[in-house]
Design a protein around this motif. Structure first.
Motif, short mmCIF file in Angstrom:
data_model
loop_
_atom_site.label_atom_id
_atom_site.label_comp_id
_atom_site.label_asym_id
_atom_site.label_seq_id
_atom_site.Cartn_x
_atom_site.Cartn_y
_atom_site.Cartn_z
N THR A 135 0.83 -1.20 0.00
CA THR A 135 0.00 0.00 0.00
C THR A 135 0.87 1.26 0.00
OG1 THR A 135 -1.65 -1.25 1.24
CG2 THR A 135 -1.95 1.13 1.16
N VAL A 136 1.90 1.25 0.84
CA VAL A 136 2.83 2.39 0.88
C VAL A 136 3.45 2.60 -0.51
CG1 VAL A 136 5.04 3.19 1.82
CG2 VAL A 136 3.34 2.14 3.33
N ASP A 137 3.93 1.51 -1.12
CA ASP A 137 4.58 1.61 -2.44
C ASP A 137 3.62 2.17 -3.49
OD1 ASP A 137 6.82 0.56 -1.30
OD2 ASP A 137 6.54 -1.47 -2.12
N ILE A 138 2.39 1.65 -3.46
CA ILE A 138 1.40 2.06 -4.47
C ILE A 138 1.09 3.56 -4.32
CG2 ILE A 138 -1.07 1.85 -5.02
CD1 ILE A 138 -0.70 -1.23 -4.72
N LEU A 139 0.90 4.00 -3.09
CA LEU A 139 0.62 5.43 -2.86
C LEU A 139 1.80 6.29 -3.32
CD1 LEU A 139 -1.07 5.16 0.67
CD2 LEU A 139 -2.20 6.00 -1.41
N GLU A 140 3.01 5.83 -3.00
CA GLU A 140 4.20 6.61 -3.38
C GLU A 140 4.36 6.69 -4.88
OE1 GLU A 140 7.10 6.11 0.48
OE2 GLU A 140 7.81 5.40 -1.50
N ARG A 141 4.23 5.53 -5.52
CA ARG A 141 4.38 5.51 -6.99
C ARG A 141 3.39 6.44 -7.67
NH1 ARG A 141 5.62 -0.08 -6.78
NH2 ARG A 141 3.46 -0.72 -7.07
N ALA A 142 2.18 6.53 -7.11
CA ALA A 142 1.14 7.36 -7.72
C ALA A 142 1.21 8.80 -7.22
CB ALA A 142 -0.24 6.77 -7.43
N GLY A 143 2.05 9.06 -6.23
CA GLY A 143 2.13 10.40 -5.66
C GLY A 143 0.82 10.84 -5.02
N VAL A 144 0.15 9.88 -4.39
CA VAL A 144 -1.15 10.17 -3.78
C VAL A 144 -1.01 10.09 -2.25
CG1 VAL A 144 -3.46 9.18 -3.43
CG2 VAL A 144 -2.54 9.40 -5.75
N SER A 145 -1.62 11.02 -1.55
CA SER A 145 -1.47 11.03 -0.10
C SER A 145 -2.40 9.98 0.52
CB SER A 145 -1.73 12.43 0.47
OG SER A 145 -3.06 12.50 0.94
N PRO A 146 -1.97 9.38 1.63
CA PRO A 146 -2.76 8.31 2.26
C PRO A 146 -4.18 8.75 2.62
CG PRO A 146 -0.60 8.53 3.33
CD PRO A 146 -0.71 9.65 2.35
N GLU A 147 -4.36 10.05 2.84
CA GLU A 147 -5.70 10.56 3.20
C GLU A 147 -6.70 10.38 2.07
OE1 GLU A 147 -2.90 12.34 3.92
OE2 GLU A 147 -2.99 12.01 6.10
N ALA A 148 -6.21 10.14 0.85
CA ALA A 148 -7.11 9.98 -0.29
C ALA A 148 -7.69 8.57 -0.35
CB ALA A 148 -6.37 10.28 -1.59
N LEU A 149 -7.16 7.68 0.50
CA LEU A 149 -7.53 6.26 0.40
C LEU A 149 -8.33 5.80 1.61
CD1 LEU A 149 -7.17 3.43 -0.98
CD2 LEU A 149 -5.04 3.21 0.30
N CYS A 150 -9.37 5.04 1.32
CA CYS A 150 -10.13 4.37 2.38
C CYS A 150 -10.21 2.89 2.03
CB CYS A 150 -11.54 4.96 2.49
SG CYS A 150 -12.60 4.10 3.68
N LEU A 151 -9.78 2.02 2.93
CA LEU A 151 -9.85 0.58 2.69
C LEU A 151 -11.08 0.03 3.40
CD1 LEU A 151 -6.08 -0.31 3.16
CD2 LEU A 151 -7.35 -0.19 1.00
N GLU A 152 -11.90 -0.72 2.66
CA GLU A 152 -13.12 -1.29 3.24
C GLU A 152 -12.89 -2.75 3.62
OE1 GLU A 152 -16.60 -0.69 0.88
OE2 GLU A 152 -16.28 1.48 0.70
N VAL A 153 -13.18 -3.06 4.86
CA VAL A 153 -13.04 -4.42 5.38
C VAL A 153 -14.40 -4.81 5.92
CG1 VAL A 153 -11.78 -5.84 7.02
CG2 VAL A 153 -10.70 -3.82 6.08
N THR A 154 -14.85 -6.02 5.64
CA THR A 154 -16.18 -6.35 6.15
C THR A 154 -16.13 -6.60 7.66
OG1 THR A 154 -15.92 -8.70 5.71
CG2 THR A 154 -17.01 -7.40 4.01
N GLU A 155 -17.27 -6.31 8.26
CA GLU A 155 -17.41 -6.52 9.68
C GLU A 155 -17.06 -7.97 10.03
OE1 GLU A 155 -21.46 -6.41 10.88
OE2 GLU A 155 -20.99 -5.88 12.94
N SER A 156 -17.52 -8.90 9.20
CA SER A 156 -17.31 -10.32 9.53
C SER A 156 -15.83 -10.69 9.51
CB SER A 156 -18.10 -11.21 8.58
OG SER A 156 -17.78 -10.93 7.25
N ALA A 157 -15.03 -10.00 8.68
CA ALA A 157 -13.59 -10.30 8.62
C ALA A 157 -12.89 -9.92 9.91
CB ALA A 157 -12.94 -9.59 7.44
N LEU A 158 -13.51 -9.00 10.67
CA LEU A 158 -12.84 -8.52 11.88
C LEU A 158 -13.45 -9.06 13.16
CD1 LEU A 158 -12.00 -4.79 11.10
CD2 LEU A 158 -10.61 -6.83 10.78
N ILE A 159 -14.51 -9.89 13.01
CA ILE A 159 -15.11 -10.46 14.21
C ILE A 159 -14.09 -11.35 14.90
CG2 ILE A 159 -16.80 -12.16 15.03
CD1 ILE A 159 -18.80 -10.98 13.13
N GLY A 160 -13.89 -11.10 16.16
CA GLY A 160 -12.94 -11.89 16.93
C GLY A 160 -11.50 -11.69 16.51
#
Ligand code: C2E
Ligand code: MG
Ligand code: MG
Ligand code: MG
Length: 285
Positions: A135-160
């Protein structure tokens, strides 16, 4: 195709189930070459601010232009890619394309304010050790700041989820990447548990939006959404609603205090230039 001779006994075949299995098998084996040949593409669906109706960004949704079957939605192939592990390179490709895309939008229009991009993450990507560095590499290569990105994770993936699973998400959140809890309200997660998770956005599942069909909506559902929104806001989380198909739903969800919305009422997922146009039209009135 019943076979009773010998030791092997087969059930009478269900031709439709057979066809499905063959397609599933065929699709699974075709996935790696499809990625190499560039058969995947991404559609973008606007995320709209409920207060003023402005386009704030988009969710990236992957599709497969299959040479025989035409356009296939993610529900047809993401589970297969997860099963074989191809989701890791495929997910990385989606992330790279999407981050470059938001970079282009941001370059082309300062006008509507900095657009942001939401990208879905599979549970397998979460446990993959390369996630943070990729993720760091991709943002750097594109010259995009991390604030521009939101990663979506499902609730079920984080249960427990234990600390090992949460560590990469914490690192990303510290860098400024937003983490959204997708399909929120469908799992059985402990609400108090939310505090432990490095998330900054709740994406309320479409089932809640559906129950806002009538205006006014079912009073119990209203209470539930109201409760979720007030809990979210008291924990400093923003609330996004998915699957908004009517103006009545949008109005009801706005009154309930939801922050951002996404759905066919605003726009179906579409090509990147359309998002750019929607954002511009919106900015110039
Ligand atoms: P999701 O992340 O919950 O995405 C929202 C889904 O709702 C999308 O379906 C979108 O097209 C659909 N949708 C949007 N507005 C409306 C509406 O008003 N009404 C209705 N009925 N549906 C609406 P889609 O594109 O078929 O994607 C399905 C799921 O596939 C996504 O659900 C997400 O979990 C997964 N997915 C999509 N792209 C990716 C990806 O790049 N990586 C991973 N790991 N999963 C992905
Ligand atoms: Mg999503
Ligand atoms: Mg969702
Ligand atoms: Mg959903």
């Amino acid at each position: 195709r019943a076979k009773s001779a010998g030791g092997n006994r087969f059930e009478l075949a269900d031709p439709e189930a057979d066809a499905r299995a063959i397609t599933r098998h065929g699709l699974t084996t075709a996935l790696p070459a499809a990625l190499e040949r560039g058969e995947f593409f991404i559609e973008y669906q606007p995320l709209v601010h409920l207060g003023d109706g402005s386009v704030r960004g988009a969710e990236a949704l992957v599709r497969w232009l299959h040479p025989q079957h035409g356009v296939l939605g993610p529900d047809r192939f993401i589970p297969l890619a997860e099963h074989t592990g191809l989701i890791v390179p495929l997910g990385r490709w989606v992330l790279e394309q999407s981050v470059r895309q938001v970079g282009h939008w941001r370059e082309r229009c300062g006008e509507p304010g900095p657009l942001r991009i939401n990208v879905n993450l599979s549970p397998c990507q979460l446990t993959h050790p390369g996630l943070v560095q990729d993720t760091v590499d991709i943002l750097e290569r594109a010259g995009v700041s991390p604030e521009a990105l939101c990663l979506e994770v499902t609730e079920s993936a984080l249960i427990g989820a234990d600390d090992d699973l949460l560590k990469p998400l914490r690192r990303l959140a510290e860098m400024g990447v937003d983490i959204a809890l997708d399909d929120f309200g469908t799992g059985y997660s402990n609400l108090a548990n939310l505090r432990r998770l490095p998330v900054s956005v709740l994406k309320l599942d479409r089932s809640f939006t559906q129950s806002m069909q009538q205006f006014p909506a079912d009073p119990v559902d209203l209470k539930i959404v109201e409760g979720i929104v007030s809990l979210a806001h008291s924990l400093d989380l923003a609330v996004t609603v998915e699957g908004v198909e009517t103006g009545a739903q949008a109005e009801q969800l706005r009154i309930l205090g939801c922050d951002t919305a996404q759905g066919w009422y605003y726009a179906r997922p579409g090509p990147p230039d359309r998002l750019h146009e929607l954002a511009l039209v919106d900015a110039t009135g």
